[in-house]
Design a protein around this motif. Structure first.
Motif, PDB file in Angstrom:
ATOM      1  N   VAL A   1      47.148  78.791  33.356  1.00 34.21           N
ATOM      2  CA  VAL A   1      46.647  77.671  32.569  1.00 34.21           C
ATOM      3  C   VAL A   1      45.706  78.250  31.516  1.00 34.21           C
ATOM      4  O   VAL A   1      44.699  78.871  31.859  1.00 34.21           O
ATOM      5  CB  VAL A   1      45.896  76.641  33.437  1.00 34.21           C
ATOM      6  CG1 VAL A   1      45.412  75.468  32.584  1.00 34.21           C
ATOM      7  CG2 VAL A   1      46.785  76.148  34.578  1.00 34.21           C
ATOM      8  N   LEU A   2      46.040  78.076  30.251  1.00 32.68           N
ATOM      9  CA  LEU A   2      45.219  78.619  29.172  1.00 32.68           C
ATOM     10  C   LEU A   2      44.136  77.614  28.774  1.00 32.68           C
ATOM     11  O   LEU A   2      44.042  76.526  29.332  1.00 32.68           O
ATOM     12  CB  LEU A   2      46.097  78.955  27.967  1.00 32.68           C
ATOM     13  CG  LEU A   2      47.347  79.802  28.224  1.00 32.68           C
ATOM     14  CD1 LEU A   2      48.055  80.104  26.916  1.00 32.68           C
ATOM     15  CD2 LEU A   2      46.997  81.083  28.961  1.00 32.68           C
ATOM     16  N   GLY A   3      43.346  77.999  27.786  1.00 33.55           N
ATOM     17  CA  GLY A   3      42.316  77.093  27.262  1.00 33.55           C
ATOM     18  C   GLY A   3      40.925  77.598  27.544  1.00 33.55           C
ATOM     19  O   GLY A   3      40.505  77.665  28.693  1.00 33.55           O
ATOM     20  N   GLY A   4      40.191  77.947  26.485  1.00 33.95           N
ATOM     21  CA  GLY A   4      38.892  78.583  26.653  1.00 33.95           C
ATOM     22  C   GLY A   4      37.680  77.694  26.522  1.00 33.95           C
ATOM     23  O   GLY A   4      36.548  78.167  26.689  1.00 33.95           O
ATOM     24  N   GLU A   5      37.872  76.395  26.240  1.00 34.78           N
ATOM     25  CA  GLU A   5      36.719  75.502  26.069  1.00 34.78           C
ATOM     26  C   GLU A   5      37.146  74.069  26.339  1.00 34.78           C
ATOM     27  O   GLU A   5      38.297  73.698  26.108  1.00 34.78           O
ATOM     28  CB  GLU A   5      36.144  75.619  24.655  1.00 34.78           C
ATOM     29  CG  GLU A   5      37.131  75.244  23.561  1.00 34.78           C
ATOM     30  CD  GLU A   5      36.652  75.568  22.164  1.00 34.78           C
ATOM     31  OE1 GLU A   5      35.518  76.028  21.994  1.00 34.78           O
ATOM     32  OE2 GLU A   5      37.441  75.361  21.209  1.00 34.78           O
ATOM     33  N   CYS A   6      36.211  73.287  26.832  1.00 33.84           N
ATOM     34  CA  CYS A   6      36.549  71.890  27.110  1.00 33.84           C
ATOM     35  C   CYS A   6      35.293  71.038  27.165  1.00 33.84           C
ATOM     36  O   CYS A   6      34.169  71.550  27.221  1.00 33.84           O
ATOM     37  CB  CYS A   6      37.315  71.765  28.434  1.00 33.84           C
ATOM     38  SG  CYS A   6      36.343  72.142  29.916  1.00 33.84           S
TER      39      CYS A   6
END
Length: 311
Positions: free
Chosen positions: A62-67
């Motif tokens: 699961v990618l994605g570095g900020e939320c």
């Protein structure tokens, strides 16, 4: 939980939605119910496998570095956050933001003021943090300095123009014809259309040249730097690293910026938003099912501001 995953490295079409186990909190972890996640160029590099030596070999990923989202639960040693808190977080190379739930270390998130919505917040940690640390820490930007920002209409660039003005600089923004009005609206004092003018041949001298898209070099820009000016790029290369070493012994400096999340910086950035001095420019939002298209759009290199996934 639902997430956008990859089962192997490759192109944008490797991204697809699937069901994966909800992550479990460790002692210093915070579980976030994700409302929005930023999309960044480095995540396309992760998807391609360019960062695989720095990551686990497990799939699916699961990618994605900020939320940004709401705290669902916390680890035993977490004291600063509790379920129900609105937060914004940096997840680093470990990723995980393209999902309904994500895990962040308690040092890598801050509380989100009620005045700031999740989409605006999710766009900020990496791009705004890179702009701030690149200009303030690497470029030593001071009030009344002259700064030239290349790629001023992109994710890092739109924040850089605004932050440079907050820090009291005179800003020259480099962008394409279609984005001139946008960067002027963000506060640029002068605008250079790169389709008409080669900014490296300008007669003016700058205390700082900040290349927010990493498409130039110190050699290209040293003639437009002042005698003690600094060149900062967001893209480190072997040549750039060598230039950093060589310019240790010269008045003009060459630097590159690798973003590091700090709660102090993130809170400062959020304060600027609540006080009306800083805004996230959102080009487009996508659903989890549309992340392949989002990555394709990101890789065109023509994104105005940031892309965000809403969940």
């Amino acid at each position: 939980m639902k997430a956008a995953i990859i089962d192997q490295y490759g192109g944008p079409r490797e991204l697809h939605t699937g069901d994966v186990p909800r992550p479990e909190v460790d002692t210093h972890d915070v579980l976030i119910r994700v409302h929005a996640a930023g999309i960044n160029p480095f995540e396309t590099k992760v998807r391609e496998g360019m960062m695989k030596l720095m990551q686990s070999s497990d799939f699916p990923k699961v990618l994605g570095g900020e939320c940004a989202g709401v705290v669902e639960s916390v680890g035993l040693m977490v004291t600063d956050f509790q379920p129900g808190d609105r937060v914004v977080a940096s997840l680093g190379l470990a990723g995980g933001a393209y999902a309904e739930y994500a895990i962040a270390n308690d040092k890598n998130l801050v509380k989100l003021p009620d005045e700031i919505d999740f989409i605006q917040a999710a766009a900020m940690p990496i791009a705004a943090g890179t702009a701030l640390q690149g200009m303030r820490d690497k470029g030593h930007l001071r009030p009344n300095d002259r700064v030239l920002i290349n790629g001023a209409a992109g994710g890092v660039g739109t924040f850089a123009v605004q932050i440079a003005k907050i820090l009291g600089a005179d800003v020259t923004a480099v962008c394409s014809t279609t984005n001139i009005a946008l960067v002027r609206q963000l506060g640029a004092d002068q605008v250079v259309d790169y389709k008409v003018t080669d900014f490296t041949q300008l007669p003016e001298k700058y205390d700082l040249v900040f290349d927010a898209v990493g498409k130039s070099s110190f050699d290209d820009c040293k003639n437009i730097l002042t005698e003690t000016g600094t060149y900062v790029t967001t893209k480190a290369s072997a040549k750039q690293v060598l230039e950093q070493v060589v310019t240790t012994f010269t008045k003009q400096k060459s630097e590159s910026i690798l973003f590091t999340f700090t709660q102090t910086d993130m809170n400062w950035l959020l304060k600027q938003v609540t006080e009306g001095r800083l805004q996230s420019i959102i080009d487009r939002t996508y659903s989890l099912d549309e992340l392949a298209q989002a990555h394709e759009h990101s890789e065109t290199g023509h994104v105005k501001g940031k892309l965000v996934v809403t969940i």
